[in-house]
Scaffold this motif. Structure first.
Motif, mmCIF file in Angstrom:
data_model
loop_
_atom_site.group_PDB
_atom_site.id
_atom_site.type_symbol
_atom_site.label_atom_id
_atom_site.label_comp_id
_atom_site.label_asym_id
_atom_site.label_seq_id
_atom_site.Cartn_x
_atom_site.Cartn_y
_atom_site.Cartn_z
ATOM 1 N N GLY A 25 0.796 -1.220 0.000
ATOM 2 C CA GLY A 25 0.000 0.000 0.000
ATOM 3 C C GLY A 25 0.828 1.270 0.000
ATOM 4 N N ALA A 26 2.140 1.151 0.153
ATOM 5 C CA ALA A 26 3.010 2.332 0.158
ATOM 6 C C ALA A 26 2.982 3.009 -1.207
ATOM 7 C CB ALA A 26 4.442 1.927 0.506
ATOM 8 N N ALA A 27 3.265 4.320 -1.224
ATOM 9 C CA ALA A 27 3.321 5.050 -2.480
ATOM 10 C C ALA A 27 4.756 5.036 -3.006
ATOM 11 C CB ALA A 27 2.853 6.488 -2.272
ATOM 12 N N ILE A 28 4.895 4.739 -4.298
ATOM 13 C CA ILE A 28 6.217 4.739 -4.930
ATOM 14 C C ILE A 28 6.138 5.631 -6.158
ATOM 15 C CG2 ILE A 28 7.963 3.347 -6.129
ATOM 16 C CD1 ILE A 28 7.007 0.955 -4.416
ATOM 17 N N LEU A 29 7.003 6.650 -6.202
ATOM 18 C CA LEU A 29 7.006 7.572 -7.337
ATOM 19 C C LEU A 29 8.300 7.401 -8.129
ATOM 20 C CD1 LEU A 29 5.977 9.993 -8.987
ATOM 21 C CD2 LEU A 29 6.953 11.501 -7.234
ATOM 22 N N LEU A 30 8.148 7.155 -9.429
ATOM 23 C CA LEU A 30 9.304 6.983 -10.324
ATOM 24 C C LEU A 30 9.623 8.332 -10.961
ATOM 25 C CD1 LEU A 30 7.966 3.737 -12.049
ATOM 26 C CD2 LEU A 30 9.606 3.874 -10.142
ATOM 27 N N ILE A 31 10.848 8.812 -10.741
ATOM 28 C CA ILE A 31 11.257 10.107 -11.303
ATOM 29 C C ILE A 31 12.586 9.944 -12.059
ATOM 30 C CG2 ILE A 31 10.086 11.412 -9.472
ATOM 31 C CD1 ILE A 31 12.827 11.879 -8.161
#
Lengths: 100, 128
Positions: A25-31
């Protein structure tokens, strides 16, 4: 927790390291160069499709556009966000853990 | 394997190997500038793209949105500088879901084994 990953998964293992430690459920942002991980049709696409079912995975739109990937298909379940969305994620899901 | 020219100068087989994606680091831009400079010294320049280096040639890049320079168009100028030996590794494209049609310039797509042999035959190889 918001996890950010900025390295290409084809060159470094930081995304893999993040996926192993993030809780469901954690948020993962690809940048930056990590946006390549969000693309459909690569050798990593199956692993990312699976990750997108366990985590809230998003990718930064301007970093896709810079790399010529604005209209390229992404793996199912990954959301494209802009800089405002990045701020919202940091506020809602923070603290931020940056996997450099 | 140096070639002796008629005027007595030696031409070396040079290869520049691009392995990095274009905008996350400065390697791709620096290498491109180095290739343009090396072309002016009449060397036998070869440019190879493999692993994440193939992303450098992706069509439609708009790094302007990050306020960064769009040097992908400069690859089109290589031919004008006499740099015509441009090789892309087929396996690296396939692993990334890319095909030759996705690239900004016409290139010679070669298999990994052929890339290995090509690199092995060079006098000087610079990898970034």
């Amino acid at each position: 927790m918001l996890h950010t990953v900025n390295k290409s998964p084809f060159e470094r293992n930081t995304l893999e390291a993040c996926l192993k430690r993030a809780v469901p459920g954690a948020a993962i942002l690809l940048i930056e160069d990590a946006v390549y991980a969000a693309l459909a049709g690569t050798t990593l696409a199956d692993a990312m499709t699976s990750a997108a079912q366990r985590f809230e995975v998003s990718v930064l739109g301007p970093d896709l556009a810079a790399r010529g990937l604005e209209n390229t298909a992404l793996v199912k379940g990954v959301t494209v966000i802009d800089y405002g969305g990045f701020v919202d994620l940091a506020v809602e899901k923070g603290p931020v853990q940056a996997w450099l | 394997m140096n070639e002796q020219d008629t005027d007595g100068t030696v031409t070396k087989r040079f290869m520049v190997v691009n392995r990095k994606a274009p905008h996350g680091t400065v390697y791709a831009l620096e290498v491109l500038e180095m290739v343009l400079i090396s072309a002016m010294f009449d060397q036998d320049v070869h440019v190879a793209f493999l692993d994440d280096g193939v992303w450098q040639l992706r069509r439609g890049q708009m790094p302007g949105v990050l306020e960064m320079k769009d040097f992908s168009k400069t690859y089109r100028a290589l031919e004008g500088y006499g740099v015509e030996k441009i090789y892309v590794e087929g396996e690296s494209l396939a692993e990334r879901g890319l095909s030759e049609q996705d690239l900004v310039i016409p290139v010679e797509v070669i298999a990994r084994a052929d890339m290995a042999r090509l690199m092995d035959g060079m006098d000087v190889v610079l990898t970034a």
